[in-house]
Design a protein around this motif. Sequence first.
Motif, PDB file in Angstrom:
ATOM      1  N   PRO A  63     -18.634  -0.654  35.992  1.00 23.04           N
ATOM      2  CA  PRO A  63     -19.412  -0.960  37.197  1.00 23.04           C
ATOM      3  C   PRO A  63     -18.814  -2.175  37.910  1.00 23.04           C
ATOM      4  O   PRO A  63     -18.107  -2.983  37.303  1.00 23.04           O
ATOM      5  CB  PRO A  63     -20.811  -1.257  36.666  1.00 23.04           C
ATOM      6  N   SER A  68     -24.022  -0.728  39.943  1.00 19.48           N
ATOM      7  CA  SER A  68     -24.073  -0.596  38.480  1.00 19.48           C
ATOM      8  C   SER A  68     -23.715   0.821  38.045  1.00 19.48           C
ATOM      9  O   SER A  68     -24.310   1.381  37.145  1.00 19.48           O
ATOM     10  CB  SER A  68     -25.457  -1.000  37.965  1.00 19.48           C
ATOM     11  N   VAL A  69     -22.718   1.392  38.724  1.00 20.46           N
ATOM     12  CA  VAL A  69     -22.258   2.752  38.452  1.00 20.46           C
ATOM     13  C   VAL A  69     -20.945   2.691  37.678  1.00 20.46           C
ATOM     14  O   VAL A  69     -20.025   1.979  38.070  1.00 20.46           O
ATOM     15  CB  VAL A  69     -22.039   3.540  39.765  1.00 20.46           C
ATOM     16  N   THR A  95     -21.403   4.529  25.497  1.00 17.59           N
ATOM     17  CA  THR A  95     -21.846   3.265  24.913  1.00 17.59           C
ATOM     18  C   THR A  95     -21.078   2.097  25.527  1.00 17.59           C
ATOM     19  O   THR A  95     -21.657   1.055  25.862  1.00 17.59           O
ATOM     20  CB  THR A  95     -21.669   3.296  23.383  1.00 17.59           C
ATOM     21  N   ARG A  98     -22.356   1.555  29.160  1.00 21.14           N
ATOM     22  CA  ARG A  98     -23.671   0.892  29.156  1.00 21.14           C
ATOM     23  C   ARG A  98     -23.525  -0.580  28.759  1.00 21.14           C
ATOM     24  O   ARG A  98     -24.196  -1.445  29.321  1.00 21.14           O
ATOM     25  CB  ARG A  98     -24.620   1.612  28.217  1.00 21.14           C
ATOM     26  N   GLY A 101     -22.782  -2.823  31.536  1.00 20.99           N
ATOM     27  CA  GLY A 101     -23.838  -2.996  32.530  1.00 20.99           C
ATOM     28  C   GLY A 101     -24.129  -1.793  33.393  1.00 20.99           C
ATOM     29  O   GLY A 101     -24.890  -1.895  34.362  1.00 20.99           O
ATOM     30  N   ALA A 102     -23.556  -0.649  33.069  1.00 21.38           N
ATOM     31  CA  ALA A 102     -23.792   0.547  33.883  1.00 21.38           C
ATOM     32  C   ALA A 102     -25.229   1.040  33.739  1.00 21.38           C
ATOM     33  O   ALA A 102     -25.738   1.165  32.632  1.00 21.38           O
ATOM     34  CB  ALA A 102     -22.830   1.661  33.486  1.00 21.38           C
ATOM     35  N   GLU A 103     -25.852   1.294  34.870  1.00 22.11           N
ATOM     36  CA  GLU A 103     -27.173   1.911  34.896  1.00 22.11           C
ATOM     37  C   GLU A 103     -27.086   3.362  35.343  1.00 22.11           C
ATOM     38  O   GLU A 103     -27.965   4.156  35.055  1.00 22.11           O
ATOM     39  CB  GLU A 103     -28.094   1.117  35.817  1.00 22.11           C
ATOM     40  N   VAL A 104     -26.030   3.681  36.072  1.00 24.88           N
ATOM     41  CA  VAL A 104     -25.780   5.043  36.547  1.00 24.88           C
ATOM     42  C   VAL A 104     -24.428   5.468  35.998  1.00 24.88           C
ATOM     43  O   VAL A 104     -23.464   4.706  36.049  1.00 24.88           O
ATOM     44  CB  VAL A 104     -25.781   5.098  38.096  1.00 24.88           C
ATOM     45  N   ILE A 105     -24.371   6.705  35.481  1.00 22.72           N
ATOM     46  CA  ILE A 105     -23.133   7.231  34.896  1.00 22.72           C
ATOM     47  C   ILE A 105     -22.680   8.445  35.690  1.00 22.72           C
ATOM     48  O   ILE A 105     -23.469   9.359  35.954  1.00 22.72           O
ATOM     49  CB  ILE A 105     -23.343   7.639  33.415  1.00 22.72           C
ATOM     50  N   ARG A 144     -23.111  13.468  38.310  1.00 23.80           N
ATOM     51  CA  ARG A 144     -23.881  12.268  37.972  1.00 23.80           C
ATOM     52  C   ARG A 144     -24.868  12.625  36.874  1.00 23.80           C
ATOM     53  O   ARG A 144     -25.498  13.685  36.917  1.00 23.80           O
ATOM     54  CB  ARG A 144     -24.618  11.757  39.195  1.00 23.80           C
TER      55      ARG A 144
END
Length: 146
Positions: A63, A68-69, A95, A98, A101-105, A144
């Motif tokens: 991200p 936060s992608v 893992t 995340r 700091g990723a909130e969207v993958i 997504r």
Amino acid sequence: MTDLRIERVDGDAALLDWQFVHNAIIPTAPLSFAEVSERARRNRLCVAYRGDVLVGCSTVRPPTADASVATVIARILPDHRGLGFGGQLYTHSLTLARGLGAEVIETCVLESNPEGLRFALSRGFVETERYVLPGDTVPFIDLRLA
């Protein structure tokens, strides 16, 4: 099932292994060694081995400060698919994303890789876009995680 040994790309041998897997699975957009080296500076690249046998690679585009992608891509060579390695490599990469700091993958799959598309869809990804790179004929599919 034998566990994978997943290693962050470090050094020329690992860069060459990552490049080999990428170019085998994405033949419409092969990368040079210089391009792979540049990607390794901005992304988290890993290679996966079963014992000493190369079976796959992964990319985590982290991200940014603006979003936060993260993009998570797990690639398994065709001879090693269907053995659970893709799931192990994907879980490792998710893992890592995340933890960064990723909130969207998100992920990306070449349309000519139906196994990869089925894999992504089975893990809850939904298609967001299809596009063809200049000079190519095979679309990439962006997805997504829902």
